[in-house]
Design a protein around this motif. Structure first.
Motif, PDB file in Angstrom:
ATOM      1  N   UNK A 135       0.864  -1.172   0.000  1.00 35.43           N
ATOM      2  CA  UNK A 135       0.000   0.000   0.000  1.00 35.43           C
ATOM      3  C   UNK A 135       0.903   1.225   0.000  1.00 35.43           C
ATOM      4  N   UNK A 136       0.730   2.080  -1.014  1.00 35.20           N
ATOM      5  CA  UNK A 136       1.595   3.243  -1.165  1.00 35.20           C
ATOM      6  C   UNK A 136       0.770   4.509  -0.984  1.00 35.20           C
TER       7      UNK A 136
ATOM      8  N   UNK B  69       5.879   9.024  -0.418  1.00 36.68           N
ATOM      9  CA  UNK B  69       6.575   9.198   0.851  1.00 36.68           C
ATOM     10  C   UNK B  69       6.282   8.112   1.889  1.00 36.68           C
ATOM     11  N   UNK B  70       5.430   7.129   1.560  1.00 35.87           N
ATOM     12  CA  UNK B  70       5.124   6.082   2.535  1.00 35.87           C
ATOM     13  C   UNK B  70       4.677   4.811   1.822  1.00 35.87           C
ATOM     14  N   UNK B  71       5.180   3.677   2.282  1.00 37.43           N
ATOM     15  CA  UNK B  71       4.755   2.371   1.763  1.00 37.43           C
ATOM     16  C   UNK B  71       4.593   1.412   2.929  1.00 37.43           C
ATOM     17  N   UNK B  72       3.476   0.695   2.937  1.00 36.53           N
ATOM     18  CA  UNK B  72       3.240  -0.356   3.931  1.00 36.53           C
ATOM     19  C   UNK B  72       3.251  -1.686   3.188  1.00 36.53           C
TER      20      UNK B  72
ATOM     21  N   UNK C  58      15.195   5.294  -3.273  1.00 34.97           N
ATOM     22  CA  UNK C  58      14.838   6.686  -3.036  1.00 34.97           C
ATOM     23  C   UNK C  58      15.869   7.374  -2.172  1.00 34.97           C
ATOM     24  N   UNK C  59      15.406   8.329  -1.378  1.00 36.67           N
ATOM     25  CA  UNK C  59      16.284   9.091  -0.484  1.00 36.67           C
ATOM     26  C   UNK C  59      15.685   9.109   0.914  1.00 36.67           C
ATOM     27  N   UNK C  60      16.549   9.096   1.884  1.00 32.81           N
ATOM     28  CA  UNK C  60      16.138   9.178   3.292  1.00 32.81           C
ATOM     29  C   UNK C  60      15.121   8.098   3.663  1.00 32.81           C
ATOM     30  N   UNK C  61      15.289   6.899   3.086  1.00 35.69           N
ATOM     31  CA  UNK C  61      14.359   5.809   3.381  1.00 35.69           C
ATOM     32  C   UNK C  61      14.594   5.300   4.794  1.00 35.69           C
TER      33      UNK C  61
ATOM     34  N   UNK D 115       6.361  -0.525   7.708  1.00 35.30           N
ATOM     35  CA  UNK D 115       6.092   0.786   7.124  1.00 35.30           C
ATOM     36  C   UNK D 115       7.428   1.448   6.798  1.00 35.30           C
ATOM     37  N   UNK D 116       7.566   1.863   5.540  1.00 31.76           N
ATOM     38  CA  UNK D 116       8.778   2.522   5.068  1.00 31.76           C
ATOM     39  C   UNK D 116       8.413   3.946   4.676  1.00 31.76           C
TER      40      UNK D 116
END
Length: 95
Positions: free
Chosen positions: A28-29, A33-36, A64-67, A78-79
């Motif tokens: 789930x995106x 800026x967020x992925x579960x 990406x950046x700052x993951x 959660x990322x």
């Protein structure tokens, strides 16, 4: 391979979701800026530019950046960060 096709057909006929019957990963995106991720097996690589997750069907690769992995449990993670891409790679078929 036939076994997975049979499971998929049975799940479809019974009206059950594939994530339950086949233990398929659910991603789930929210924006970029967020992925579960649910139904994963483990984290195989983790840097602030790359997170690789092992699933039953292969791997999910987020770049990406700052993951950051905000949290993870046995079922879900959660990322967050600036997600540039999400790539799915499946297992190679057995012959």
């Amino acid at each position: 391979m036939e076994r997975e096709q049979l499971r998929e057909r049975l799940a479809s006929a019974a009206g059950m979701p594939k994530d339950v019957t086949m233990k398929a990963a659910v991603v789930t995106v929210l924006g970029n800026f967020e992925a579960c991720i649910e139904n994963y097996r483990g984290i195989t690589e983790y840097t602030e530019c790359l997170v690789r997750i092992q699933t039953k069907g292969g791997q999910i690769r987020l770049t990406g950046r700052h993951l950051q992995v905000e949290y993870y449990t046995n079922d879900e993670m959660k990322i967050t960060g600036k997600i540039g891409s999400i790539e799915f790679t499946g297992k190679e078929e057995r012959k």
